[in-house]
Every structure is written in C-alpha cells, then in structure tokens.
Design a protein around this motif. Sequence first.
Motif, PDB file in Angstrom:
ATOM      1  N   HIS A 220       0.839  -1.208   0.000  1.00  0.00           N
ATOM      2  CA  HIS A 220       0.000   0.000   0.000  1.00  0.00           C
ATOM      3  C   HIS A 220       0.871   1.254   0.000  1.00  0.00           C
ATOM      4  O   HIS A 220       0.678   2.160  -0.827  1.00  0.00           O
ATOM      5  CB  HIS A 220      -0.883   0.032   1.256  1.00  0.00           C
ATOM      6  CG  HIS A 220      -2.068  -0.873   1.223  1.00  0.00           C
ATOM      7  ND1 HIS A 220      -3.145  -0.680   0.413  1.00  0.00           N
ATOM      8  CD2 HIS A 220      -2.358  -1.988   1.957  1.00  0.00           C
ATOM      9  CE1 HIS A 220      -4.056  -1.611   0.622  1.00  0.00           C
ATOM     10  NE2 HIS A 220      -3.593  -2.425   1.564  1.00  0.00           N
ATOM     11  N   LEU A 221       1.791   1.318   0.931  1.00  0.00           N
ATOM     12  CA  LEU A 221       2.597   2.525   1.098  1.00  0.00           C
ATOM     13  C   LEU A 221       3.394   2.839  -0.161  1.00  0.00           C
ATOM     14  O   LEU A 221       3.491   4.004  -0.573  1.00  0.00           O
ATOM     15  CB  LEU A 221       3.532   2.371   2.301  1.00  0.00           C
ATOM     16  CG  LEU A 221       2.841   2.268   3.666  1.00  0.00           C
ATOM     17  CD1 LEU A 221       3.840   1.863   4.741  1.00  0.00           C
ATOM     18  CD2 LEU A 221       2.153   3.575   4.048  1.00  0.00           C
ATOM     19  N   GLN A 222       3.958   1.822  -0.787  1.00  0.00           N
ATOM     20  CA  GLN A 222       4.729   2.058  -2.008  1.00  0.00           C
ATOM     21  C   GLN A 222       3.839   2.441  -3.185  1.00  0.00           C
ATOM     22  O   GLN A 222       4.314   3.014  -4.165  1.00  0.00           O
ATOM     23  CB  GLN A 222       5.597   0.839  -2.341  1.00  0.00           C
ATOM     24  CG  GLN A 222       6.780   0.702  -1.397  1.00  0.00           C
ATOM     25  CD  GLN A 222       7.701  -0.456  -1.729  1.00  0.00           C
ATOM     26  OE1 GLN A 222       8.187  -1.126  -0.819  1.00  0.00           O
ATOM     27  NE2 GLN A 222       7.958  -0.702  -3.002  1.00  0.00           N
ATOM     28  N   ASN A 223       2.549   2.160  -3.090  1.00  0.00           N
ATOM     29  CA  ASN A 223       1.585   2.631  -4.086  1.00  0.00           C
ATOM     30  C   ASN A 223       1.074   4.029  -3.759  1.00  0.00           C
ATOM     31  O   ASN A 223       0.189   4.547  -4.454  1.00  0.00           O
ATOM     32  CB  ASN A 223       0.404   1.661  -4.188  1.00  0.00           C
ATOM     33  CG  ASN A 223       0.684   0.488  -5.109  1.00  0.00           C
ATOM     34  OD1 ASN A 223       1.415   0.629  -6.096  1.00  0.00           O
ATOM     35  ND2 ASN A 223       0.109  -0.668  -4.809  1.00  0.00           N
ATOM     36  N   GLY A 224       1.593   4.634  -2.689  1.00  0.00           N
ATOM     37  CA  GLY A 224       1.156   5.971  -2.307  1.00  0.00           C
ATOM     38  C   GLY A 224      -0.154   5.991  -1.548  1.00  0.00           C
ATOM     39  O   GLY A 224      -0.786   7.043  -1.410  1.00  0.00           O
ATOM     40  N   VAL A 225      -0.571   4.836  -1.037  1.00  0.00           N
ATOM     41  CA  VAL A 225      -1.842   4.706  -0.317  1.00  0.00           C
ATOM     42  C   VAL A 225      -1.578   4.714   1.188  1.00  0.00           C
ATOM     43  O   VAL A 225      -0.786   3.905   1.682  1.00  0.00           O
ATOM     44  CB  VAL A 225      -2.560   3.409  -0.730  1.00  0.00           C
ATOM     45  CG1 VAL A 225      -3.813   3.184   0.114  1.00  0.00           C
ATOM     46  CG2 VAL A 225      -2.908   3.447  -2.215  1.00  0.00           C
ATOM     47  N   ALA A 226      -2.224   5.618   1.907  1.00  0.00           N
ATOM     48  CA  ALA A 226      -2.139   5.632   3.367  1.00  0.00           C
ATOM     49  C   ALA A 226      -2.990   4.490   3.921  1.00  0.00           C
ATOM     50  O   ALA A 226      -3.938   4.027   3.267  1.00  0.00           O
ATOM     51  CB  ALA A 226      -2.618   6.972   3.913  1.00  0.00           C
ATOM     52  N   VAL A 227      -2.669   4.020   5.130  1.00  0.00           N
ATOM     53  CA  VAL A 227      -3.339   2.833   5.670  1.00  0.00           C
ATOM     54  C   VAL A 227      -3.725   3.038   7.133  1.00  0.00           C
ATOM     55  O   VAL A 227      -3.042   3.732   7.880  1.00  0.00           O
ATOM     56  CB  VAL A 227      -2.440   1.577   5.562  1.00  0.00           C
ATOM     57  CG1 VAL A 227      -2.332   1.118   4.127  1.00  0.00           C
ATOM     58  CG2 VAL A 227      -1.054   1.827   6.139  1.00  0.00           C
ATOM     59  N   ILE A 228      -4.839   2.398   7.520  1.00  0.00           N
ATOM     60  CA  ILE A 228      -5.291   2.455   8.920  1.00  0.00           C
ATOM     61  C   ILE A 228      -5.678   1.050   9.385  1.00  0.00           C
ATOM     62  O   ILE A 228      -6.845   0.768   9.652  1.00  0.00           O
ATOM     63  CB  ILE A 228      -6.462   3.443   9.114  1.00  0.00           C
ATOM     64  CG1 ILE A 228      -7.537   3.249   8.024  1.00  0.00           C
ATOM     65  CG2 ILE A 228      -5.969   4.878   9.126  1.00  0.00           C
ATOM     66  CD1 ILE A 228      -8.832   3.990   8.303  1.00  0.00           C
ATOM     67  N   PRO A 229      -4.693   0.139   9.491  1.00  0.00           N
ATOM     68  CA  PRO A 229      -5.015  -1.209   9.947  1.00  0.00           C
ATOM     69  C   PRO A 229      -5.582  -1.211  11.359  1.00  0.00           C
ATOM     70  O   PRO A 229      -5.169  -0.417  12.208  1.00  0.00           O
ATOM     71  CB  PRO A 229      -3.659  -1.932   9.903  1.00  0.00           C
ATOM     72  CG  PRO A 229      -2.644  -0.839  10.038  1.00  0.00           C
ATOM     73  CD  PRO A 229      -3.241   0.337   9.311  1.00  0.00           C
ATOM     74  N   LYS A 230      -6.532  -2.113  11.590  1.00  0.00           N
ATOM     75  CA  LYS A 230      -7.144  -2.246  12.912  1.00  0.00           C
ATOM     76  C   LYS A 230      -6.597  -3.472  13.623  1.00  0.00           C
ATOM     77  O   LYS A 230      -6.449  -4.539  13.014  1.00  0.00           O
ATOM     78  CB  LYS A 230      -8.659  -2.381  12.771  1.00  0.00           C
ATOM     79  CG  LYS A 230      -9.360  -2.759  14.066  1.00  0.00           C
ATOM     80  CD  LYS A 230     -10.614  -3.570  13.806  1.00  0.00           C
ATOM     81  CE  LYS A 230     -11.134  -4.178  15.082  1.00  0.00           C
ATOM     82  NZ  LYS A 230     -12.360  -4.974  14.865  1.00  0.00           N
ATOM     83  N   SER A 231      -6.276  -3.326  14.884  1.00  0.00           N
ATOM     84  CA  SER A 231      -5.967  -4.466  15.741  1.00  0.00           C
ATOM     85  C   SER A 231      -6.169  -4.030  17.183  1.00  0.00           C
ATOM     86  O   SER A 231      -5.969  -2.863  17.512  1.00  0.00           O
ATOM     87  CB  SER A 231      -4.521  -4.940  15.543  1.00  0.00           C
ATOM     88  OG  SER A 231      -4.259  -6.036  16.414  1.00  0.00           O
ATOM     89  N   VAL A 232      -6.558  -4.972  18.033  1.00  0.00           N
ATOM     90  CA  VAL A 232      -6.638  -4.689  19.470  1.00  0.00           C
ATOM     91  C   VAL A 232      -5.545  -5.451  20.215  1.00  0.00           C
ATOM     92  O   VAL A 232      -5.475  -5.407  21.436  1.00  0.00           O
ATOM     93  CB  VAL A 232      -8.029  -5.057  20.050  1.00  0.00           C
ATOM     94  CG1 VAL A 232      -9.118  -4.205  19.406  1.00  0.00           C
ATOM     95  CG2 VAL A 232      -8.334  -6.544  19.854  1.00  0.00           C
ATOM     96  N   THR A 233      -4.689  -6.143  19.467  1.00  0.00           N
ATOM     97  CA  THR A 233      -3.614  -6.941  20.057  1.00  0.00           C
ATOM     98  C   THR A 233      -2.316  -6.140  20.053  1.00  0.00           C
ATOM     99  O   THR A 233      -1.826  -5.785  18.978  1.00  0.00           O
ATOM    100  CB  THR A 233      -3.410  -8.235  19.246  1.00  0.00           C
ATOM    101  OG1 THR A 233      -4.671  -8.899  19.118  1.00  0.00           O
ATOM    102  CG2 THR A 233      -2.402  -9.144  19.919  1.00  0.00           C
ATOM    103  N   PRO A 234      -1.752  -5.815  21.231  1.00  0.00           N
ATOM    104  CA  PRO A 234      -0.547  -4.966  21.273  1.00  0.00           C
ATOM    105  C   PRO A 234       0.591  -5.447  20.384  1.00  0.00           C
ATOM    106  O   PRO A 234       1.240  -4.633  19.715  1.00  0.00           O
ATOM    107  CB  PRO A 234      -0.159  -4.991  22.757  1.00  0.00           C
ATOM    108  CG  PRO A 234      -1.459  -5.177  23.475  1.00  0.00           C
ATOM    109  CD  PRO A 234      -2.258  -6.092  22.596  1.00  0.00           C
ATOM    110  N   SER A 235       0.817  -6.756  20.312  1.00  0.00           N
ATOM    111  CA  SER A 235       1.922  -7.263  19.479  1.00  0.00           C
ATOM    112  C   SER A 235       1.658  -6.999  17.997  1.00  0.00           C
ATOM    113  O   SER A 235       2.577  -6.662  17.239  1.00  0.00           O
ATOM    114  CB  SER A 235       2.130  -8.761  19.719  1.00  0.00           C
ATOM    115  OG  SER A 235       0.958  -9.494  19.390  1.00  0.00           O
TER     116      SER A 235
END
Length: 277
Positions: A220-235
């Motif tokens: 995504h990032l190399q395509n110029g796309v910002a990202v907002i992945p979701k997780s509730v797991t600290p690791s």
Amino acid sequence: MEWTTLNNDVKMPMLGLGVYKVEDGAVTVDTVKAALDADYRLIDTAAIYQNEESVGQALREAGIPREDVFVTTKLWNEFHGFDEALQAFQDSLDRLGLEYVDLFLIHWPMPRFGKFVETYKALEQLYEEGRVRAIGVSNFEIEHLEQIIQSCSIVPAVNQVEIHPYLSQKELIAFCKRYDIQIQAWSPLMKGREALEDETIVKIAKAHGKSPAQVILRWHLQNGVAVIPKSVTPSRIKENIQVFDFTLTKEEMAAIDALNRDERTGSDPKEMHKIHY
C-alpha cells in the motif's frame, strides 16, 4: 513514520490505527494507548463506531501533545444535509472532548439521498471556521468525487476507501492522484481474510523476513496509499507499524498488483443506503 502532505499543506501520517468495531470503554482506551506507545500518530474513528468518547479519553491519558496526534472522525449517513452535518460534527467533537479534529470525512456518499454535495458544503464551512484542519470523504467513487469537485470550492483532501490486494482500485487511485486527493485504505489487510494466506504474499514475506500483513501494508505505502489497519492486540499493533525498514522490488509490487479480482469485503458505495447498523 512516513508522512504525506495533503492538498492544503496539512501533514498526515501514512499509517495509523483504525478503531472500527473496537468495543467502547476500556478496550478502546487500551488499544489507542498501545498504539500511541508504539509511535502511531494517527487515530481513525467515526460516529457510527460508538467509541469516540473512549478515543478522547485515551488521547488525554496518553499525555501526548494534542498537536502531535492526527485525529480523524466521520459523519454518519443519517446526518446528511447542511444543518444536520454541522450538528453531527459538534456532537462528535463533544464526545471526543477536543477543540478540533484534524480530518472530518463524509462516511458514505448515499447517492440515493442526493445530499452529499450539500453535506460537503457544511464541511467546507467547518474548515473555513478552523474547527477542522482538513476535510474529505470516504467510500466515494469517481462519479461522486466529480460532483463534489464541480459543485464545491474545496477539493477533498482525502478519500478513504476499501483497498487490499484483491481490490486494488487502480482507476480510483489514478483519478484521485490527478486532483491531489490522498487515498487512504480501510480494511488494508482485507479484514484478516485469505489475502494474508495468499501464496504470493507469503513467499514475498519469507524473502524479507516479514509477516504477510507487513508485506501488504508495505505494498500500500509504495503505491502511495495511506493505511489504517485495525488491531486490538498490542503485538500486532507494533508489528503493523514496523513497515518502514524494507522495500518491495518492482517485481514483487507487480506480483501483488496482479492478485486483484475486484473483491469487496464491505458494501458497494453505489448501493450502500443503511442509516443504522
């Protein structure tokens, strides 16, 4: 962390934490604080997520200067219309306990209602009043963006849409690039579905000593796309931000691009007309 400069010169992190369907209360507070501890500086919420109050609490408890954290929230579908949008924004602001938000988005175009241009004009007023640092849209297709650009005075700074290896949205990305609209991907990991087990992605991950999720985020990032992945797991929260220390080759990027099959996990913006979840 990589940052992008939006079309109004506001800087936004290219990677942040999404809190869609994160349980309100302690779970959201702990998740946001874990992300901030891991050097995330963008938190993405929405009125319909029903956790704005907990996001605000986490921001206050974390003790990080307000200007150092980029906060996004979104206008839900039942509040389309000029006056309705202004009130809904104030309600979100009150729940967050903030004096301003960094980015305010129309969550869905709701084309059957025919009110998204009027609604966007309310966002323009909020921007002109300095109550929000940038305005934009979410889940807008090219035809919806064209109406905004033709009818309004401020080009959206961001269009947040579903993108992942099986839904690459190349045409929409190209259109947004022409107008300097930053694309931001929700569900960038396809909600943890089979993209993480795709043999092409797994092979690339092994070559870099990274996880499949990290490879997808890097794509995504190399395509110029910002990202907002979701997780509730600290690791996993920590793992998802560790994507700035490697680069995919042109061949690897092309191999992931080739996985596209226009497969959505969420609603089609042309058909999304829900008022309540």
